[in-house]
Scaffold this motif. Structure first.
Motif, PDB file in Angstrom:
ATOM      1  N   LEU A  71       0.564  -6.579   6.894  1.00  0.00           N
ATOM      2  CA  LEU A  71      -0.605  -6.643   6.014  1.00  0.00           C
ATOM      3  C   LEU A  71      -0.137  -6.901   4.583  1.00  0.00           C
ATOM      4  O   LEU A  71       0.756  -6.221   4.080  1.00  0.00           O
ATOM      5  CB  LEU A  71      -1.375  -5.321   6.064  1.00  0.00           C
ATOM      6  CG  LEU A  71      -2.534  -5.194   5.076  1.00  0.00           C
ATOM      7  CD1 LEU A  71      -3.588  -6.254   5.335  1.00  0.00           C
ATOM      8  CD2 LEU A  71      -3.172  -3.822   5.156  1.00  0.00           C
ATOM      9  N   TYR A 130       1.189   0.256  -5.860  1.00  0.00           N
ATOM     10  CA  TYR A 130       0.405   0.498  -4.651  1.00  0.00           C
ATOM     11  C   TYR A 130       1.202   0.288  -3.373  1.00  0.00           C
ATOM     12  O   TYR A 130       0.714   0.548  -2.281  1.00  0.00           O
ATOM     13  CB  TYR A 130      -0.853  -0.381  -4.647  1.00  0.00           C
ATOM     14  CG  TYR A 130      -1.852   0.055  -5.685  1.00  0.00           C
ATOM     15  CD1 TYR A 130      -2.799   1.026  -5.375  1.00  0.00           C
ATOM     16  CD2 TYR A 130      -1.827  -0.459  -6.963  1.00  0.00           C
ATOM     17  CE1 TYR A 130      -3.705   1.463  -6.330  1.00  0.00           C
ATOM     18  CE2 TYR A 130      -2.721  -0.039  -7.934  1.00  0.00           C
ATOM     19  CZ  TYR A 130      -3.660   0.928  -7.606  1.00  0.00           C
ATOM     20  OH  TYR A 130      -4.545   1.359  -8.545  1.00  0.00           O
ATOM     21  N   GLY A 131       2.402  -0.220  -3.510  1.00  0.00           N
ATOM     22  CA  GLY A 131       3.227  -0.430  -2.322  1.00  0.00           C
ATOM     23  C   GLY A 131       2.673  -1.492  -1.392  1.00  0.00           C
ATOM     24  O   GLY A 131       2.864  -1.436  -0.183  1.00  0.00           O
ATOM     25  N   ILE A 132       1.929  -2.439  -1.966  1.00  0.00           N
ATOM     26  CA  ILE A 132       1.352  -3.516  -1.143  1.00  0.00           C
ATOM     27  C   ILE A 132       1.985  -4.839  -1.583  1.00  0.00           C
ATOM     28  O   ILE A 132       1.919  -5.183  -2.755  1.00  0.00           O
ATOM     29  CB  ILE A 132      -0.177  -3.604  -1.354  1.00  0.00           C
ATOM     30  CG1 ILE A 132      -0.845  -2.284  -0.991  1.00  0.00           C
ATOM     31  CG2 ILE A 132      -0.771  -4.752  -0.546  1.00  0.00           C
ATOM     32  CD1 ILE A 132      -2.236  -2.146  -1.560  1.00  0.00           C
ATOM     33  N   ILE A 147      -8.912  -3.713   5.653  1.00  0.00           N
ATOM     34  CA  ILE A 147      -8.040  -4.607   4.875  1.00  0.00           C
ATOM     35  C   ILE A 147      -8.798  -5.234   3.692  1.00  0.00           C
ATOM     36  O   ILE A 147      -8.226  -5.490   2.652  1.00  0.00           O
ATOM     37  CB  ILE A 147      -7.330  -5.673   5.752  1.00  0.00           C
ATOM     38  CG1 ILE A 147      -8.289  -6.622   6.432  1.00  0.00           C
ATOM     39  CG2 ILE A 147      -6.453  -5.031   6.797  1.00  0.00           C
ATOM     40  CD1 ILE A 147      -7.592  -7.663   7.293  1.00  0.00           C
ATOM     41  N   GLU A 158       4.206  -2.747  -7.139  1.00  0.00           N
ATOM     42  CA  GLU A 158       5.056  -1.565  -7.250  1.00  0.00           C
ATOM     43  C   GLU A 158       4.253  -0.271  -7.181  1.00  0.00           C
ATOM     44  O   GLU A 158       4.629   0.678  -6.511  1.00  0.00           O
ATOM     45  CB  GLU A 158       5.837  -1.620  -8.574  1.00  0.00           C
ATOM     46  CG  GLU A 158       6.938  -2.653  -8.539  1.00  0.00           C
ATOM     47  CD  GLU A 158       7.469  -2.996  -9.931  1.00  0.00           C
ATOM     48  OE1 GLU A 158       8.398  -3.808  -9.990  1.00  0.00           O
ATOM     49  OE2 GLU A 158       6.958  -2.471 -10.944  1.00  0.00           O
ATOM     50  N   MET A 164       0.391  -0.692   9.048  1.00  0.00           N
ATOM     51  CA  MET A 164      -0.205  -1.998   8.748  1.00  0.00           C
ATOM     52  C   MET A 164       0.685  -2.787   7.783  1.00  0.00           C
ATOM     53  O   MET A 164       0.914  -3.972   7.943  1.00  0.00           O
ATOM     54  CB  MET A 164      -1.579  -1.833   8.093  1.00  0.00           C
ATOM     55  CG  MET A 164      -2.696  -1.505   9.038  1.00  0.00           C
ATOM     56  SD  MET A 164      -4.236  -1.450   8.074  1.00  0.00           S
ATOM     57  CE  MET A 164      -5.387  -0.977   9.347  1.00  0.00           C
ATOM     58  N   ILE A 165       1.183  -2.075   6.762  1.00  0.00           N
ATOM     59  CA  ILE A 165       1.974  -2.758   5.735  1.00  0.00           C
ATOM     60  C   ILE A 165       3.408  -3.000   6.202  1.00  0.00           C
ATOM     61  O   ILE A 165       3.946  -4.087   6.065  1.00  0.00           O
ATOM     62  CB  ILE A 165       1.945  -1.957   4.415  1.00  0.00           C
ATOM     63  CG1 ILE A 165       0.515  -1.921   3.874  1.00  0.00           C
ATOM     64  CG2 ILE A 165       2.893  -2.560   3.377  1.00  0.00           C
ATOM     65  CD1 ILE A 165       0.286  -0.954   2.752  1.00  0.00           C
ATOM     66  N   GLU A 166       3.999  -1.958   6.810  1.00  0.00           N
ATOM     67  CA  GLU A 166       5.429  -2.062   7.115  1.00  0.00           C
ATOM     68  C   GLU A 166       5.722  -2.801   8.409  1.00  0.00           C
ATOM     69  O   GLU A 166       6.738  -3.479   8.527  1.00  0.00           O
ATOM     70  CB  GLU A 166       6.046  -0.653   7.168  1.00  0.00           C
ATOM     71  CG  GLU A 166       6.211  -0.054   5.769  1.00  0.00           C
ATOM     72  CD  GLU A 166       6.370   1.458   5.794  1.00  0.00           C
ATOM     73  OE1 GLU A 166       6.703   2.011   6.866  1.00  0.00           O
ATOM     74  OE2 GLU A 166       6.142   2.088   4.745  1.00  0.00           O
ATOM     75  N   GLU A 226      -4.438   8.683   9.542  1.00  0.00           N
ATOM     76  CA  GLU A 226      -4.895   7.697   8.550  1.00  0.00           C
ATOM     77  C   GLU A 226      -3.735   7.182   7.705  1.00  0.00           C
ATOM     78  O   GLU A 226      -3.587   5.982   7.476  1.00  0.00           O
ATOM     79  CB  GLU A 226      -5.962   8.325   7.647  1.00  0.00           C
ATOM     80  CG  GLU A 226      -7.295   8.539   8.347  1.00  0.00           C
ATOM     81  CD  GLU A 226      -8.271   9.375   7.522  1.00  0.00           C
ATOM     82  OE1 GLU A 226      -9.467   9.278   7.800  1.00  0.00           O
ATOM     83  OE2 GLU A 226      -7.844  10.124   6.622  1.00  0.00           O
ATOM     84  N   ILE A 227      -2.920   8.128   7.247  1.00  0.00           N
ATOM     85  CA  ILE A 227      -1.811   7.728   6.377  1.00  0.00           C
ATOM     86  C   ILE A 227      -0.833   6.829   7.137  1.00  0.00           C
ATOM     87  O   ILE A 227      -0.423   5.772   6.650  1.00  0.00           O
ATOM     88  CB  ILE A 227      -1.089   8.976   5.818  1.00  0.00           C
ATOM     89  CG1 ILE A 227      -2.041   9.721   4.879  1.00  0.00           C
ATOM     90  CG2 ILE A 227       0.189   8.589   5.077  1.00  0.00           C
ATOM     91  CD1 ILE A 227      -1.534  11.049   4.385  1.00  0.00           C
ATOM     92  N   LEU A 228      -0.534   7.236   8.362  1.00  0.00           N
ATOM     93  CA  LEU A 228       0.434   6.447   9.125  1.00  0.00           C
ATOM     94  C   LEU A 228      -0.135   5.085   9.523  1.00  0.00           C
ATOM     95  O   LEU A 228       0.590   4.094   9.602  1.00  0.00           O
ATOM     96  CB  LEU A 228       0.904   7.236  10.349  1.00  0.00           C
ATOM     97  CG  LEU A 228       1.716   8.495   9.985  1.00  0.00           C
ATOM     98  CD1 LEU A 228       2.026   9.329  11.220  1.00  0.00           C
ATOM     99  CD2 LEU A 228       3.020   8.142   9.263  1.00  0.00           C
ATOM    100  N   GLU A 229      -1.455   5.032   9.756  1.00  0.00           N
ATOM    101  CA  GLU A 229      -2.083   3.744  10.096  1.00  0.00           C
ATOM    102  C   GLU A 229      -1.880   2.743   8.954  1.00  0.00           C
ATOM    103  O   GLU A 229      -1.471   1.602   9.166  1.00  0.00           O
ATOM    104  CB  GLU A 229      -3.579   3.943  10.367  1.00  0.00           C
ATOM    105  CG  GLU A 229      -4.285   2.648  10.765  1.00  0.00           C
ATOM    106  CD  GLU A 229      -5.798   2.779  10.862  1.00  0.00           C
ATOM    107  OE1 GLU A 229      -6.355   3.826  10.486  1.00  0.00           O
ATOM    108  OE2 GLU A 229      -6.422   1.793  11.303  1.00  0.00           O
ATOM    109  N   THR A 230      -2.146   3.203   7.731  1.00  0.00           N
ATOM    110  CA  THR A 230      -1.968   2.324   6.573  1.00  0.00           C
ATOM    111  C   THR A 230      -0.519   1.884   6.435  1.00  0.00           C
ATOM    112  O   THR A 230      -0.221   0.717   6.186  1.00  0.00           O
ATOM    113  CB  THR A 230      -2.414   3.069   5.295  1.00  0.00           C
ATOM    114  OG1 THR A 230      -3.786   3.396   5.440  1.00  0.00           O
ATOM    115  CG2 THR A 230      -2.222   2.226   4.048  1.00  0.00           C
ATOM    116  N   LYS A 231       0.385   2.846   6.604  1.00  0.00           N
ATOM    117  CA  LYS A 231       1.810   2.508   6.457  1.00  0.00           C
ATOM    118  C   LYS A 231       2.267   1.509   7.517  1.00  0.00           C
ATOM    119  O   LYS A 231       2.995   0.574   7.222  1.00  0.00           O
ATOM    120  CB  LYS A 231       2.666   3.778   6.529  1.00  0.00           C
ATOM    121  CG  LYS A 231       2.567   4.617   5.265  1.00  0.00           C
ATOM    122  CD  LYS A 231       3.374   5.880   5.356  1.00  0.00           C
ATOM    123  CE  LYS A 231       4.847   5.595   5.551  1.00  0.00           C
ATOM    124  NZ  LYS A 231       5.428   4.853   4.438  1.00  0.00           N
TER     125      LYS A 231
END
Lengths: 486, 89
Positions: free
Chosen positions: A21, A69-71, A284, A67, A15-17, A8-13
């Protein structure tokens, strides 16, 4: 304590990186109706101080959320009440003879000869000054765009509507951040064909006024059927009259995320495809809602809606056409495209609706040709044409968007394309936006570079046959039978 | 407030020490830690608690990045809410 799996954590990362996303925009909707004043100077001061007092912290808060939320949050924007609703208070606008305006609303007054509009230079200048005031204040509060230099004319014009529309060629050539929209049809009231005719001319004039910059002024104007009141995206966003004093709307995107989840699903059936798009859209949208609620809390302004719209950018993975091609369409625009887009738009909406009770705006998939690399490629190969795009717009969330056509296209033909698109919206009870760019001095197949989010595109061919007699008829297309719902 | 720290890079001695020392320096408590390892590639995920710390997410993010750069690993930190919103109904 909640715990998360590393998947889960890596999926979110990822998506963003890796998949781009982001929150495309935090948009503050501001009611300006209480800024009306018969004096132009007072009205400008009122507008400035109201926008400043509400939006002065918008950009800073957006950065602080980024800053924490890192989004990434790409744009900060403002939408306002349609400005034509304010302009009517100006003395100079009230001096326009009513009879002149009414001949545009009831052609029977002068059936074969609508008077040339005699709007005074001073009245047009007043509109331009208001637009400049919006431009300046948005620079001052550090927002990227301000939407709402708009008129709602689906059933007819007011004096102020016509003034605002006539000022557009100048306004969109001298301001940087001001975005405009004109709603000229609704399912409920039909289509104002006089407005369709006028807008063909206005778009041509805007193109002429900005011809040194590839007619880019036209990219800041959207012509609508069934415009929505809470759209956070530009150029068509405005703060509708049913909206509250001020609210925070968030637009979230992520075509790259959807594309990468279906990339590994070469043999999946349609149900599986729809399911994985829905699940991803859910995730998302939840992120968008989190950002919206946090922004609302930090600014002490109510949360409005989340708009989940797949919006392409010039980044290679950020393409809606790329998603369709991953589904198995060789080149976007070929057979199967409309069905694939229908599946995508619907699944995105469903995932979004499960994630947030307040999904609004345009939600779905955008198909702006110049902003989407794969779409531009398909247009170069002549597989994607305006006619096919017209079909696609009956199932996407907006309409003919960011389409470059030859600068020599007659205004009546531009009106014809607008009428066709708006008819799809009117009959199908659907929002349709039209953003055409007749690039002055460019011919079919030439490349146009806009830069930034607007991307680059190719001039698409328009069928060379006249609709002038049709467009020159006067009046309104009657509302469809299903407008009578009550 | 809780946050999730992720560390990605080529495996070598001292990664856990560097990251946990940086967190400890600012009074940030580690409440969960997992690591995995594939093809010399190291991934570590930590759930951390800021309750007793005075540092902001932005500041610790910079400190962790600096520390990570020194030993050649990529460290990021994000608010826990992002993961809760996305992965829990």
């Amino acid at each position: 304590m909640e715990s998360y799996t590393s998947t889960e954590i890596l999926e979110t990362k990822r998506m963003i990186e890796e998949q781009g996303l982001d929150v495309r925009t935090i948009t503050m909707g501001i009611n300006l109706l209480d800024c009306v004043n018969p004096s132009l100077d007072k009205m400008k001061t009122n507008i400035e101080s109201k926008i400043f007092s509400l939006a002065k912290n918008l950009s800073r808060v957006a950065t602080s959320i980024e800053e924490d939320y890192g989004i990434p949050i790409i744009n900060r924007r403002i939408t306002t009440t349609p400005i034509s609703l304010l302009l009517g208070a100006l003395k100079i606008v009230q001096e326009i003879p009513l009879e002149d305006i009414q001949s545009y609303n009831d052609p029977l007054f002068q059936k074969y000869n609508i008077k040339d509009l005699k709007i005074s230079h001073e009245a047009i200048t007043s509109c331009i000054e208001i637009a400049q005031c919006l431009d300046n204040i948005s620079e001052k509060v550090k927002v990227d765009f301000i939407g709402g230099f708009s008129a709602l004319v689906h059933k007819g014009f007011t004096r102020a509507d016509l003034c605002l529309i006539q000022s557009l060629p100048k306004v969109l050539s001298i301001t940087e951040r001001v975005c405009s929209s004109v709603n000229l049809a609704t399912t409920r009231s039909g289509m104002n064909m006089n407005a369709v005719k006028i807008m063909g001319n206005i778009i041509h004039q805007i193109a002429m006024n900005t011809k040194e910059r590839n007619s880019i002024g036209c990219a800041k104007l959207v012509v609508f059927a069934n415009a929505v009141e809470d759209n956070p995206f530009m150029a068509g966003g405005f703060h509708g009259i049913g909206e509250s004093e001020c609210c925070i709307n968030v637009g979230i995107s992520g075509p790259g995320v959807i594309r990468s989840v279906i990339k590994d699903q070469k043999k999946a059936d349609f149900e599986t495809l729809a399911e994985i798009i829905k699940k991803t859209s859910f995730k998302i949208t939840r992120m968008g809602q989190l950002v919206a609620q946090e922004a609302a809390k930090r600014l002490n302004i109510p949360f409005g809606i989340v708009d989940v719209s797949l919006a392409p950018t010039d980044r290679p993975y950020d393409s809606v056409a790329g998603i369709l091609e991953e589904m198995g369409i060789q080149i976007t625009g070929g057979p199967g495209t409309t069905a694939a887009l229908a599946l995508l738009t619907d699944a995105v909406k469903k995932g979004g609706l499960m994630a947030s009770s307040y999904v609004g705006g345009l939600s779905g998939a955008f198909i702006p040709v110049s902003e989407d690399k794969f779409m531009t490629e398909a247009a170069k190969k002549k597989i994607l044409t305006i006619e096919k795009l017209e079909a696609m717009t009956s199932v996407c969330s907006v309409g003919l968007d960011m389409i470059c056509i030859p600068g020599s296209t007659p205004p009546s033909t531009i009106s014809g394309i607008i009428a066709d698109e708006a008819a799809i919206g009117m009959i199908n009870n659907k929002t349709i936006g039209i953003r055409l760019i007749p690039v002055i001095g460019k011919q079919v197949d030439e490349i146009v570079e806009f830069g930034g989010l607007l991307g680059k595109s190719i001039i698409m061919p328009v069928k060379n046959t006249s609709c002038e007699i049709f467009i020159n008829r006067q009046g309104r297309l009657p509302a469809p039978v299903h407008s009578q719902k009550n | 407030m809780k946050a999730i720290v992720s560390v990605v890079g080529l495996d070598k001695p001292g990664i856990v020490a560097t990251v946990s020392t940086t967190l400890a320096n600012y009074n940030i408590n580690i409440i969960d830690i997992t690591q995995s390892y594939a093809h010399d590639f190291f991934t570590m995920l930590l759930i951390v608690d800021f309750e007793k710390s005075n540092i902001t997410l932005k500041e610790i993010s910079e400190k962790l990045k600096e520390a990570g750069d020194k030993i050649g690993v990529f460290v990021t930190i994000q608010h826990e809410d992002v993961f809760r919103a996305m992965h829990r109904i």
